[in-house]
Design a protein around this motif. Structure first.
Motif, mmCIF file in Angstrom:
data_model
loop_
_atom_site.group_PDB
_atom_site.id
_atom_site.type_symbol
_atom_site.label_atom_id
_atom_site.label_comp_id
_atom_site.label_asym_id
_atom_site.label_seq_id
_atom_site.Cartn_x
_atom_site.Cartn_y
_atom_site.Cartn_z
ATOM 1 N N GLU A 32 0.849 -1.185 0.000
ATOM 2 C CA GLU A 32 0.000 0.000 0.000
ATOM 3 C C GLU A 32 0.888 1.239 0.000
ATOM 4 O OE1 GLU A 32 -3.314 1.817 2.904
ATOM 5 O OE2 GLU A 32 -3.509 -0.330 2.466
ATOM 6 N N LYS A 33 0.579 2.157 -0.906
ATOM 7 C CA LYS A 33 1.349 3.392 -1.004
ATOM 8 C C LYS A 33 0.373 4.545 -1.186
ATOM 9 C CE LYS A 33 5.399 5.209 -3.354
ATOM 10 N NZ LYS A 33 6.415 4.948 -4.371
ATOM 11 N N GLY A 34 0.390 5.480 -0.268
ATOM 12 C CA GLY A 34 -0.516 6.623 -0.347
ATOM 13 C C GLY A 34 -1.973 6.233 -0.294
ATOM 14 N N GLY A 35 -2.295 5.190 0.463
ATOM 15 C CA GLY A 35 -3.679 4.736 0.587
ATOM 16 C C GLY A 35 -4.146 3.868 -0.568
ATOM 17 N N GLU A 36 -3.300 3.654 -1.569
ATOM 18 C CA GLU A 36 -3.647 2.824 -2.726
ATOM 19 C C GLU A 36 -2.806 1.550 -2.729
ATOM 20 O OE1 GLU A 36 -5.873 3.610 -5.296
ATOM 21 O OE2 GLU A 36 -6.485 5.315 -4.070
ATOM 22 N N VAL A 37 -3.395 0.463 -3.163
ATOM 23 C CA VAL A 37 -2.663 -0.794 -3.297
ATOM 24 C C VAL A 37 -1.993 -0.810 -4.669
ATOM 25 C CG1 VAL A 37 -2.861 -3.306 -3.442
ATOM 26 C CG2 VAL A 37 -4.205 -2.049 -1.753
#
Length: 141
Positions: A32-37
């Motif tokens: 997960e990066k910046g709330g996105e997978v």
């Protein structure tokens, strides 16, 4: 008594060759990066138990399973195959506990194409390009 000739080498004497394979499988964990997978990258736990050059016939087969669900039929599978002596190319085998513990793990970030995205401080993971789907190493002696 004559025996059939070996089809490969045309020799009468056939040698029995033994290979030892340490096979491990790892299923990628979502990143997960910046709330996105991230869709095309996963973290894999790389955990070799053979951590030193044991013999010319000892090989390591690490299977990295890249999937978004439990449907393994749609999974992308990467095989990293190398001789046990190759561990020294990407990891420190001189650590005092290296040969007696199997708690030493490395997390490798891998993309869908099978490329290792980690950048090591002391060691390079570039050799994994060689290891990727390297089934031919099992034919060597």
């Amino acid at each position: 008594m004559d025996t059939n000739l070996c089809e490969f080498c045309q020799s009468q004497k056939l040698d029995i060759i033994t290979k030892y394979l340490q096979v491990k499988t790892s299923e990628g964990k979502a990143i997960e990066k910046g709330g996105e997978v991230l869709q095309n990258e996963r973290n894999f736990s790389f955990h070799p138990k053979i951590r030193y050059d044991m013999d010319k016939n000892v090989f390591y087969v690490w299977i990295a399973v890249f999937t978004d669900n439990e449907n393994l039929e749609s999974a992308k599978i990467h095989y990293y195959i190398f001789h046990s002596s190759d561990v020294a190319r990407f990891d420190d085998i001189t650590l005092p506990t290296y040969q007696v513990t199997d708690n030493q793990k490395t997390t490798l970030r891998i993309n869908l194409a099978g490329e290792i995205l980690n950048r090591g401080k002391k060691y390079s993971y570039e050799c994994f390009k060689e290891f990727h789907n390297n089934f031919s190493v099992l034919e060597s002696l």
